[in-house]
Design a protein around this motif. Sequence first.
Motif, short mmCIF file in Angstrom:
data_model
loop_
_atom_site.label_atom_id
_atom_site.label_comp_id
_atom_site.label_asym_id
_atom_site.label_seq_id
_atom_site.Cartn_x
_atom_site.Cartn_y
_atom_site.Cartn_z
N TYR A 215 4.66 12.26 3.45
CA TYR A 215 5.13 10.95 2.98
C TYR A 215 4.64 10.78 1.51
O TYR A 215 3.48 11.42 1.25
CB TYR A 215 4.53 9.88 3.71
CG TYR A 215 5.42 9.35 5.03
CD1 TYR A 215 6.18 10.41 5.72
CD2 TYR A 215 5.72 8.18 5.47
CE1 TYR A 215 6.69 10.06 6.98
CE2 TYR A 215 6.54 7.74 6.26
CZ TYR A 215 7.03 8.74 7.17
OH TYR A 215 7.86 8.35 8.14
N GLY A 216 5.37 9.77 0.82
CA GLY A 216 4.89 9.53 -0.48
C GLY A 216 3.47 8.42 -0.27
O GLY A 216 3.32 7.71 0.74
N THR A 217 2.86 8.37 -1.39
CA THR A 217 1.71 7.38 -1.46
C THR A 217 2.17 6.08 -2.33
O THR A 217 2.77 6.40 -3.24
CB THR A 217 0.31 7.81 -1.90
OG1 THR A 217 0.63 8.13 -3.30
CG2 THR A 217 0.16 8.97 -1.06
N PRO A 218 1.81 4.74 -2.01
CA PRO A 218 2.05 3.77 -3.01
C PRO A 218 1.78 4.14 -4.40
O PRO A 218 2.48 3.61 -5.36
CB PRO A 218 1.48 2.59 -2.16
CG PRO A 218 0.94 2.88 -1.12
CD PRO A 218 1.07 4.44 -0.84
N GLU A 219 0.51 4.98 -4.70
CA GLU A 219 0.15 5.03 -5.83
C GLU A 219 1.06 5.89 -6.59
O GLU A 219 1.01 5.96 -7.92
CB GLU A 219 -1.12 5.79 -5.93
CG GLU A 219 -2.26 4.81 -5.38
CD GLU A 219 -2.25 4.26 -4.05
OE1 GLU A 219 -1.71 4.97 -3.25
OE2 GLU A 219 -3.02 3.21 -3.63
N GLU A 220 1.60 6.95 -6.07
CA GLU A 220 2.72 8.00 -6.63
C GLU A 220 3.90 7.21 -6.84
O GLU A 220 4.36 7.55 -7.91
CB GLU A 220 3.04 8.99 -5.64
CG GLU A 220 1.90 10.22 -5.38
CD GLU A 220 2.16 10.96 -4.21
OE1 GLU A 220 1.45 12.14 -4.39
OE2 GLU A 220 2.69 10.58 -3.24
N ILE A 221 4.57 6.10 -6.20
CA ILE A 221 5.54 5.38 -6.52
C ILE A 221 4.96 4.45 -7.96
O ILE A 221 5.80 4.40 -8.88
CB ILE A 221 6.09 4.45 -5.56
CG1 ILE A 221 6.02 5.07 -4.23
CG2 ILE A 221 7.11 3.64 -5.84
CD1 ILE A 221 7.29 6.08 -4.31
N ALA A 222 3.87 3.79 -7.84
CA ALA A 222 3.32 2.80 -8.88
C ALA A 222 3.38 3.83 -10.28
O ALA A 222 3.69 3.09 -11.20
CB ALA A 222 1.67 2.41 -8.61
N ALA A 223 2.76 5.15 -10.23
CA ALA A 223 2.64 5.76 -11.33
C ALA A 223 4.11 6.00 -11.78
O ALA A 223 3.96 5.91 -13.36
CB ALA A 223 2.02 7.14 -11.36
N ALA A 224 5.01 6.24 -11.22
CA ALA A 224 6.48 6.49 -11.74
C ALA A 224 7.05 5.21 -12.43
O ALA A 224 7.59 5.17 -13.49
CB ALA A 224 7.45 6.91 -10.71
#
Length: 263
Positions: A215-224
Amino acid sequence: MAPHAENTPVAVVTGGARGIGLAIAHWFLDHGQRVALLDIDGETLAATERALADSGRVLAIVCDVADPAQVRPAIEQVAARFGRIDALVNNAGIAVFKPIGETTHEEWARVLAVNLDGPFICTQACTPHMLKAGGGAVVNIASISGLRASTLRAAYGTSKAALMHLTRQQAVELGNVGIRVNAIAPGPVDTAMAKAVHTPAIRAAYHEAIPLARYGTPEEIAAAVGFLCSPQAAYINGQVLAVDGGFDAAGIGLPALRQLQAG
Ligand code: NDP
């Protein structure tokens, strides 16, 4: 709390009380910006506001993004408090995962209202303030469910596919006046929403289907999201960026074929 300069950028994040929205709020705060969190869940929002403990830079407003009568005064409150709006992240969303025959019209309508009407209403309300600030950036949080069809997601997947097209419509029209609009299509991310609708079997199947096998992390989505709102993305407009570990790229990434590679 020290007052912040009038030119400190301001981001509005809907659904910001928890999950991906909260990680996005942290990204903006970590980059020295101010944040307004709009969320329908007053209790979680109040707890988040207390935990962030940054009243000079954080404004929390209880608001249903599907209701223009709530969104308009909420956005006016943000502008009155901070004096400007530079970015809007349309992140609030809901999921109903049911077979088509069991999805009620009320469920269909509510999913469309929150996931599609919400971004339309919030963007419309923020646009005049972005224009006053000299331009802005909008990021709509779609989903891989809008890129590829699946069982149980007639309402959710359709709402997210429509949101991607709304993104392009907004980008074409608002790009003319200096507001860039892009979308992120996250793969599965471990949040309360995912926990509610992903059984252990679904989780295992995602691990199989995603080339990065997690799964992805919320932080990886936030960085994008943060990148798309930043000056580094100044010429990116009308795009949908899948942040999904390669899920969308793996058209015929059948688990059996991957096992051949492993073997
Ligand atoms: P969560 O359910 O964990 O958080 C969403 C927040 O938005 C909640 O606080 C929720 O409140 C709030 N919200 C719901 N409806 C409204 C509304 N009408 N107005 C204002 N706020 C509202 O979701 P995630 O963080 O997991 O998801 C965030 C976004 O990312 C959504 O758009 C989702 O579709 C998308 N996404 C998520 C993925 C995932 O795997 N998690 C994958 C792909 C996309 P309440 O608790 O009351 O509902």
